[in-house]
Design a protein around this motif. Structure first.
Motif, mmCIF file in Angstrom:
data_model
loop_
_atom_site.group_PDB
_atom_site.id
_atom_site.type_symbol
_atom_site.label_atom_id
_atom_site.label_comp_id
_atom_site.label_asym_id
_atom_site.label_seq_id
_atom_site.Cartn_x
_atom_site.Cartn_y
_atom_site.Cartn_z
ATOM 1 N N VAL A 125 -45.320 23.431 29.518
ATOM 2 C CA VAL A 125 -46.138 24.454 30.166
ATOM 3 C C VAL A 125 -46.454 25.531 29.137
ATOM 4 N N GLY A 126 -47.737 25.791 28.934
ATOM 5 C CA GLY A 126 -48.167 26.814 27.992
ATOM 6 C C GLY A 126 -48.726 28.015 28.725
ATOM 7 N N THR A 127 -48.445 29.191 28.196
ATOM 8 C CA THR A 127 -48.885 30.424 28.837
ATOM 9 C C THR A 127 -49.432 31.372 27.787
ATOM 10 N N VAL A 128 -50.510 32.044 28.130
ATOM 11 C CA VAL A 128 -51.022 33.126 27.298
ATOM 12 C C VAL A 128 -51.202 34.334 28.211
ATOM 13 N N ILE A 129 -50.785 35.487 27.719
ATOM 14 C CA ILE A 129 -50.885 36.734 28.477
ATOM 15 C C ILE A 129 -52.019 37.545 27.843
ATOM 16 N N ILE A 130 -53.032 37.852 28.640
ATOM 17 C CA ILE A 130 -54.224 38.530 28.133
ATOM 18 C C ILE A 130 -54.635 39.632 29.100
ATOM 19 N N ASN A 131 -55.581 40.461 28.663
ATOM 20 C CA ASN A 131 -56.049 41.529 29.541
ATOM 21 C C ASN A 131 -57.159 41.053 30.480
ATOM 22 N N ARG A 132 -57.919 40.021 30.085
ATOM 23 C CA ARG A 132 -58.951 39.463 30.961
ATOM 24 C C ARG A 132 -59.158 37.991 30.628
ATOM 25 N N ASP A 133 -59.590 37.252 31.622
ATOM 26 C CA ASP A 133 -59.794 35.820 31.467
ATOM 27 C C ASP A 133 -60.973 35.554 30.532
ATOM 28 N N ASN A 134 -60.849 34.452 29.784
ATOM 29 C CA ASN A 134 -61.892 34.089 28.829
ATOM 30 C C ASN A 134 -61.828 32.585 28.622
ATOM 31 N N SER A 135 -62.971 31.923 28.650
ATOM 32 C CA SER A 135 -62.999 30.467 28.507
ATOM 33 C C SER A 135 -62.566 30.022 27.113
ATOM 34 N N TYR B 38 -52.819 33.966 37.079
ATOM 35 C CA TYR B 38 -52.099 34.916 37.917
ATOM 36 C C TYR B 38 -52.415 36.320 37.411
ATOM 37 N N ASP B 39 -52.692 37.222 38.341
ATOM 38 C CA ASP B 39 -53.034 38.596 37.999
ATOM 39 C C ASP B 39 -51.808 39.490 38.103
ATOM 40 N N LEU B 40 -51.582 40.263 37.060
ATOM 41 C CA LEU B 40 -50.597 41.331 37.091
ATOM 42 C C LEU B 40 -51.379 42.642 37.182
ATOM 43 N N ILE B 41 -50.725 43.747 37.035
ATOM 44 C CA ILE B 41 -51.405 45.036 37.183
ATOM 45 C C ILE B 41 -52.535 45.186 36.174
ATOM 46 N N ASP B 42 -52.236 45.060 34.892
ATOM 47 C CA ASP B 42 -53.263 45.224 33.866
ATOM 48 C C ASP B 42 -53.372 44.012 32.950
ATOM 49 N N SER B 43 -52.824 42.905 33.382
ATOM 50 C CA SER B 43 -52.845 41.685 32.575
ATOM 51 C C SER B 43 -53.114 40.473 33.448
ATOM 52 N N LYS B 44 -53.502 39.416 32.790
ATOM 53 C CA LYS B 44 -53.633 38.113 33.445
ATOM 54 C C LYS B 44 -52.723 37.146 32.710
ATOM 55 N N ILE B 45 -52.144 36.250 33.468
ATOM 56 C CA ILE B 45 -51.312 35.204 32.892
ATOM 57 C C ILE B 45 -52.021 33.888 33.136
ATOM 58 N N LEU B 46 -52.445 33.238 32.044
ATOM 59 C CA LEU B 46 -53.048 31.912 32.127
ATOM 60 C C LEU B 46 -51.946 30.902 31.860
ATOM 61 N N VAL C 224 -55.074 39.716 23.470
ATOM 62 C CA VAL C 224 -53.979 38.773 23.712
ATOM 63 C C VAL C 224 -52.667 39.516 23.516
ATOM 64 N N ARG C 225 -51.783 39.417 24.510
ATOM 65 C CA ARG C 225 -50.503 40.128 24.462
ATOM 66 C C ARG C 225 -49.341 39.230 24.066
ATOM 67 N N GLY C 226 -49.432 37.931 24.378
ATOM 68 C CA GLY C 226 -48.330 37.058 24.013
ATOM 69 C C GLY C 226 -48.561 35.611 24.384
ATOM 70 N N PHE C 227 -47.687 34.761 23.835
ATOM 71 C CA PHE C 227 -47.709 33.319 24.082
ATOM 72 C C PHE C 227 -46.338 32.863 24.547
ATOM 73 N N LEU C 228 -46.338 31.858 25.410
ATOM 74 C CA LEU C 228 -45.103 31.243 25.877
ATOM 75 C C LEU C 228 -45.307 29.735 25.952
ATOM 76 N N ILE C 229 -44.282 28.993 25.626
ATOM 77 C CA ILE C 229 -44.250 27.552 25.906
ATOM 78 C C ILE C 229 -42.906 27.281 26.560
ATOM 79 N N HIS C 230 -42.951 26.605 27.712
ATOM 80 C CA HIS C 230 -41.748 26.266 28.478
ATOM 81 C C HIS C 230 -41.672 24.753 28.690
ATOM 82 N N THR C 231 -40.473 24.291 28.973
ATOM 83 C CA THR C 231 -40.310 22.927 29.464
ATOM 84 C C THR C 231 -40.499 22.956 30.980
ATOM 85 N N TYR C 232 -40.591 21.797 31.587
ATOM 86 C CA TYR C 232 -40.685 21.755 33.039
ATOM 87 C C TYR C 232 -39.368 22.128 33.713
#
Length: 148
Positions: A93-103, A77-85, A22-30
């Motif tokens: 809106v919640g976001t987690v930046i990871i290296n691979r998808d995981n349930s 969404y796929d980046l070069i070496d990361s995925k953005i869920l 896990v590389r990071g977390f984000l929470i945004h408003t709409y």
């Protein structure tokens, strides 16, 4: 096998997340405002800042395509070496930046956003207060030990 048992004896649930970084977390408003932007490591800080800007743009793009805020929608969404869920919640809106998808990470992101939205009540799309920031940080802190 014995090595895994010894290594994970204090936190056996981390075996499920073994290949995920896990590389990071984000929470945004709409409205695209960042409530929380947290990098897990120093190396990931730049990636998290760039992802925050990307997510803000994706919120407006998704909002024009589909009706957001009625139900939870997960996008990857796929980046070069990361995925953005990205989880489009009912109020945020919640976001987690990871290296691979995981349930498991998907479920944790869903729990973070559900808990945030339940506790926050209503959130202004154009203004963030310390209350929202503190609440989001406290919720993320509950789950962060499990993910890093």
């Amino acid at each position: 096998m014995l090595y895994l048992v010894l290594y994970f004896q204090k936190n056996p649930e981390k075996v499920v997340l073994l290949p995920v970084y896990v590389r990071g977390f984000l929470i945004h408003t709409y409205g695209g405002l960042s409530v929380v932007r947290r990098a897990i490591s120093r190396e990931a800080e730049r990636l998290v800042v760039l992802a925050s800007a990307l997510v803000a743009s994706l919120i407006s793009l998704e909002a024009t395509i589909i009706k957001l805020g009625k139900e939870y929608k997960m996008r990857t969404y796929d980046l070069i070496d990361s995925k953005i869920l990205i989880l489009f919640g009912k109020k945020s809106v919640g976001t987690v930046i990871i290296n691979r998808d995981n349930s498991v990470v998907r479920n944790i992101l869903n729990q973070i956003i559900s808990e945030f939205e339940d506790k926050i009540g209503s959130i202004d799309e154009g203004m963030i207060t310390n209350r929202e920031i503190d609440l989001a940080n406290s919720i993320i802190n509950k789950y962060i030990e499990f993910l890093i």
